[in-house]
Design an enzyme around this catalytic site. Sequence first.
Site, PDB file in Angstrom:
ATOM      1  N   CYS A  90       0.593  -1.339  -0.222  1.00 21.33           N
ATOM      2  CA  CYS A  90       0.071  -0.076   0.372  1.00 21.33           C
ATOM      3  C   CYS A  90       0.840   1.139   0.458  1.00 21.33           C
ATOM      4  O   CYS A  90       1.769   1.419   1.290  1.00 21.33           O
ATOM      5  CB  CYS A  90      -0.782  -0.147   0.920  1.00 21.33           C
ATOM      6  SG  CYS A  90      -2.155   1.220   1.251  1.00 21.33           S
ATOM      7  N   CYS A  93       0.127   2.692   3.508  1.00 20.00           N
ATOM      8  CA  CYS A  93       1.312   2.259   4.844  1.00 20.00           C
ATOM      9  C   CYS A  93       2.143   1.078   4.596  1.00 20.00           C
ATOM     10  O   CYS A  93       2.109   1.081   5.767  1.00 20.00           O
ATOM     11  CB  CYS A  93      -0.182   2.545   5.453  1.00 20.00           C
ATOM     12  SG  CYS A  93      -1.155   0.434   4.984  1.00 20.00           S
ATOM     13  N   CYS A 159      -4.900   1.171   6.271  1.00 16.30           N
ATOM     14  CA  CYS A 159      -5.296   2.509   6.499  1.00 16.30           C
ATOM     15  C   CYS A 159      -6.651   2.601   5.227  1.00 16.30           C
ATOM     16  O   CYS A 159      -7.122   4.145   5.526  1.00 16.30           O
ATOM     17  CB  CYS A 159      -4.071   3.582   6.025  1.00 16.30           C
ATOM     18  SG  CYS A 159      -4.338   2.651   3.885  1.00 16.30           S
ATOM     19  N   CYS A 179      -8.433  -5.682 -10.201  1.00 17.19           N
ATOM     20  CA  CYS A 179      -7.885  -4.620 -10.983  1.00 17.19           C
ATOM     21  C   CYS A 179      -7.742  -3.481 -10.178  1.00 17.19           C
ATOM     22  O   CYS A 179      -8.308  -2.734  -9.537  1.00 17.19           O
ATOM     23  CB  CYS A 179      -9.055  -4.204 -11.796  1.00 17.19           C
ATOM     24  SG  CYS A 179      -8.991  -3.860 -12.652  1.00 17.19           S
TER      25      CYS A 179
END
Length: 192
Positions: A90, A93, A159, A179
């Site tokens: 991510c 985070c 997050c 996706c």
Amino acid sequence: MARLLRALGRLPFRAVPGRAVRCRADSGGLRARSGPGDAGSLTKRGPTLSKSEWQKKLTPEQFHVTREKGTEPPFSGIYLNNKESGMYHCVCCDSPLFSSWSVVNVWHSSEKKYCSGTGWPSFSEAHGTSGSDESNTGILRRVDTSLGPARMEVVCKQCEAHLGHVFPDGPGPAGQRFCINSVALTFKPRKR
């Protein structure tokens, strides 16, 4: 699971009582509260940043996609054609979300990241998936009706960053296509 998602996609959308995720403002910014039985209750929340803190941490495009549920233009993402083995995290985070290396077992061999031709990086499953169990993954699924018909949004469990959507038209055995926006990810190559 894939059959269930396909069947749900054909049904007209109706709100399911007790499954909505409600948000409230507090001094730390928006924080999701989960309804009874909502998968959001599995969220491992860290410190919540305010809108201005997210804007300082992220580029304008990253902020728009991850915090405002936007999308990058198709065929524009830096990870669309990335064929290197590694882990996608991510961008907000750093939680591990998707891997790109092959899974080989007695029954089949499959790439977790594949070319779907849709214009966004596609994955057949989230990192940490065991069969149809996603409880050890870094993602959550949420119903998204922002464009009319119900779709399944994918968010970061840590997050709550918007990552993209999952569709029931991917490769076997689960038949899923995650996706995901490149701008919502950072890539860390696999150590050899």
